[in-house]
Design an enzyme around this catalytic site. Structure first.
Site, PDB file in Angstrom:
ATOM      1  CB  CYS A   1      -5.625  13.018   8.980  1.00  0.00           C
ATOM      2  SG  CYS A   1      -5.253  11.048   9.744  1.00  0.00           S
TER       3      CYS A   1
ATOM      4  CD  GLU B   1      -9.804   5.942   7.409  1.00  0.00           C
ATOM      5  OE1 GLU B   1     -10.625   4.885   8.015  1.00  0.00           O
ATOM      6  OE2 GLU B   1      -8.253   6.503   7.528  1.00  0.00           O
TER       7      GLU B   1
ATOM      8  CG  HIS C   1      -8.330   3.999  -0.572  1.00  0.00           C
ATOM      9  ND1 HIS C   1      -8.297   5.363  -0.424  1.00  0.00           N
ATOM     10  CD2 HIS C   1      -7.206   3.622  -0.520  1.00  0.00           C
ATOM     11  CE1 HIS C   1      -7.075   5.732   0.523  1.00  0.00           C
ATOM     12  NE2 HIS C   1      -6.296   4.507   0.415  1.00  0.00           N
TER      13      HIS C   1
ATOM     14  CE1 TYR D   1      -4.146   2.577   0.825  1.00  0.00           C
ATOM     15  CE2 TYR D   1      -2.275   3.328   2.599  1.00  0.00           C
ATOM     16  CZ  TYR D   1      -3.429   3.223   2.541  1.00  0.00           C
ATOM     17  OH  TYR D   1      -4.180   4.198   2.272  1.00  0.00           O
TER      18      TYR D   1
ATOM     19  NE  ARG E   1     -10.223   7.981   3.691  1.00  0.00           N
ATOM     20  CZ  ARG E   1      -9.482   8.216   4.226  1.00  0.00           C
ATOM     21  NH1 ARG E   1      -8.651   7.832   3.849  1.00  0.00           N
ATOM     22  NH2 ARG E   1      -9.588   9.174   5.244  1.00  0.00           N
TER      23      ARG E   1
ATOM     24  CG  ASP F   1      -4.430   7.698   0.389  1.00  0.00           C
ATOM     25  OD1 ASP F   1      -5.818   8.190  -0.360  1.00  0.00           O
ATOM     26  OD2 ASP F   1      -4.297   7.904   1.029  1.00  0.00           O
TER      27      ASP F   1
ATOM     28  CG  ASP G   1      -3.427  12.460   5.421  1.00  0.00           C
ATOM     29  OD1 ASP G   1      -4.063  12.382   3.570  1.00  0.00           O
ATOM     30  OD2 ASP G   1      -3.865  11.113   5.401  1.00  0.00           O
TER      31      ASP G   1
ATOM     32  CG  ASN H   1      -6.561   2.690   8.077  1.00  0.00           C
ATOM     33  OD1 ASN H   1      -5.438   1.843   8.432  1.00  0.00           O
ATOM     34  ND2 ASN H   1      -6.914   3.792   7.495  1.00  0.00           N
TER      35      ASN H   1
ATOM     36  CD  GLU I   1     -10.043  10.880   1.281  1.00  0.00           C
ATOM     37  OE1 GLU I   1      -9.400   9.881   1.634  1.00  0.00           O
ATOM     38  OE2 GLU I   1      -9.973  12.233   1.544  1.00  0.00           O
TER      39      GLU I   1
ATOM     40  CG  ASP J   1      -5.357  12.213  -0.314  1.00  0.00           C
ATOM     41  OD1 ASP J   1      -4.954  11.284   0.023  1.00  0.00           O
ATOM     42  OD2 ASP J   1      -4.149  12.769  -0.747  1.00  0.00           O
TER      43      ASP J   1
HETATM   44  C1  PYR Z   1      -3.549   6.885   4.297  1.00  0.00           C
HETATM   45  O1  PYR Z   1      -2.043   5.977   5.119  1.00  0.00           O
HETATM   46  O2  PYR Z   1      -3.012   7.915   4.081  1.00  0.00           O
HETATM   47  C2  PYR Z   1      -5.054   6.608   4.604  1.00  0.00           C
HETATM   48  O3  PYR Z   1      -5.501   7.831   4.579  1.00  0.00           O
HETATM   49  C3  PYR Z   1      -5.203   5.962   5.217  1.00  0.00           C
END
Ligand code: PYR
Length: 294
Positions: free
Chosen positions: A122, A187, A112, A42, A157, A84, A57, A209, A114, A86
């Site tokens: 985050c 999430e 994924h 991942y 997500r 990811d 994030d 997660n 979202e 976003d």
């Molecule tokens: C991250 O690790 O950034 C997630 O969004 C799960």
């Protein structure tokens, strides 16, 4: 014919239940994850932001930042990579389409996307805002429509649990599956039983997660299997441990004027070389030069 990354990912989900998907912050870690026996890896958005850019994030990193890390990983590691993306890197369907096509081109197996607003947070922090269910469904439709490889996995997500509650989150996820999402990622889940409720509502694999220091307890794979979870994600576990190790080493060298006291915490030169196949490369180089000298 060689199996595509997406097909490999789908097969891993079928063959390992739940599939452990471990975060790899860079290409070196991808090799370490493979060596440890994981079947999928991942790339975390929070990880790209914090690890590659030294930023939070909060929707600051862009598509190219993520693609750089994707390419570095897929260049050396053949494990299927979940990425990811976003909120899709842009507000129009064309932005989402560009993201999907780029991910496939750079060798990712899955992504994924979202339902947070562009100025995202985050998933395990307060203050999240989400777009309407229709806007999220449109993101999924755009992603599915843009696929240049049908096996590439589109995972939906939702961050709706913390904002609108469980029923609304389930409703959103069901709408995303109807729009073509292959797998789902609710999430910041707080109770084990919630996973079963998502799994019952949609007949596609559900990802849990299991990130540290967040809203979700550190459920075991056994517990998650019992709750009908299909994939378990550990996005930043090795990254957190690596950061702590770096702090310890920097602190010791600065304090003690030598690294002698922390050498036993380090990967050795030989271990590093073995992990990255250094000797294979060196032998090729030696053979090349030997041939030229003849
Ligand atoms: C991250 O690790 O950034 C997630 O969004 C799960």
């Amino acid at each position: 014919m060689k199996e595509s990354p997406g097909a490999l990912f789908r097969r891993a989900v079928q063959e390992e239940s739940p599939l452990q998907v471990v975060g790899a912050i860079n290409a070196n870690h991808a090799l370490l994850a493979k060596r440890a026996g994981f079947r999928a890896i991942y790339l975390s958005g929070g990880g790209v932001a914090a690890g590659s850019l030294g930023l939070p994030d909060l929707g600051i990193s862009n598509l190219d930042d993520v693609l750089t890390d994707v390419r570095r990983i897929t260049d050396v590691c053949d494990l299927p990579l979940l990425v990811d993306v976003d909120t899709g890197f842009g507000s129009s369907a064309f932005n989402v389409a560009r993201t999907v096509k780029s991910m496939i081109k750079f060798g990712a197996a899955a992504m994924h996307i979202e339902d947070q607003v562009g100025a995202k947070r985050c998933g395990h922090r307060p203050g999240k805002e989400i777009v309407s269910k229709q806007e999220m469904v449109d993101r999924i439709k755009a992603a599915v429509d843009a696929r240049t490889d049908d096996s590439f996995v589109i995972m939906a997500r939702t961050d709706a649990l913390a904002v609108e509650g469980l029923d609304a989150a389930i409703e959103r996820i069901a709408a995303c599956v109807e729009a073509g999402a292959d797998m789902v990622f609710p999430e910041a889940i707080t109770d084990l039983a919630m996973y079963s409720q998502f799994a019952k509502a949609v007949k596609v694999p559900v990802l849990a997660n299991i990130t540290e220091f967040g809203a979700t307890p550190l459920f075991t794979t056994e517990e998650l299997k019992g709750a009908d979870v299909g994939l378990v994600l550990y996005p930043l576990s090795a990254f957190r441990a690596m950061n702590k190790a770096a702090e310890n080493v920097y602190g010791a060298i600065r304090r003690d004027g030598t690294q002698k006291n922390v050498v036993d915490t380090m990967q050795t030169r030989m271990e590093l070389y073995e992990r990255i196949n250094y000797h294979d490369f060196e032998q090729k180089l030696d053979a090349l030069f030997a041939a030229q000298k003849k």
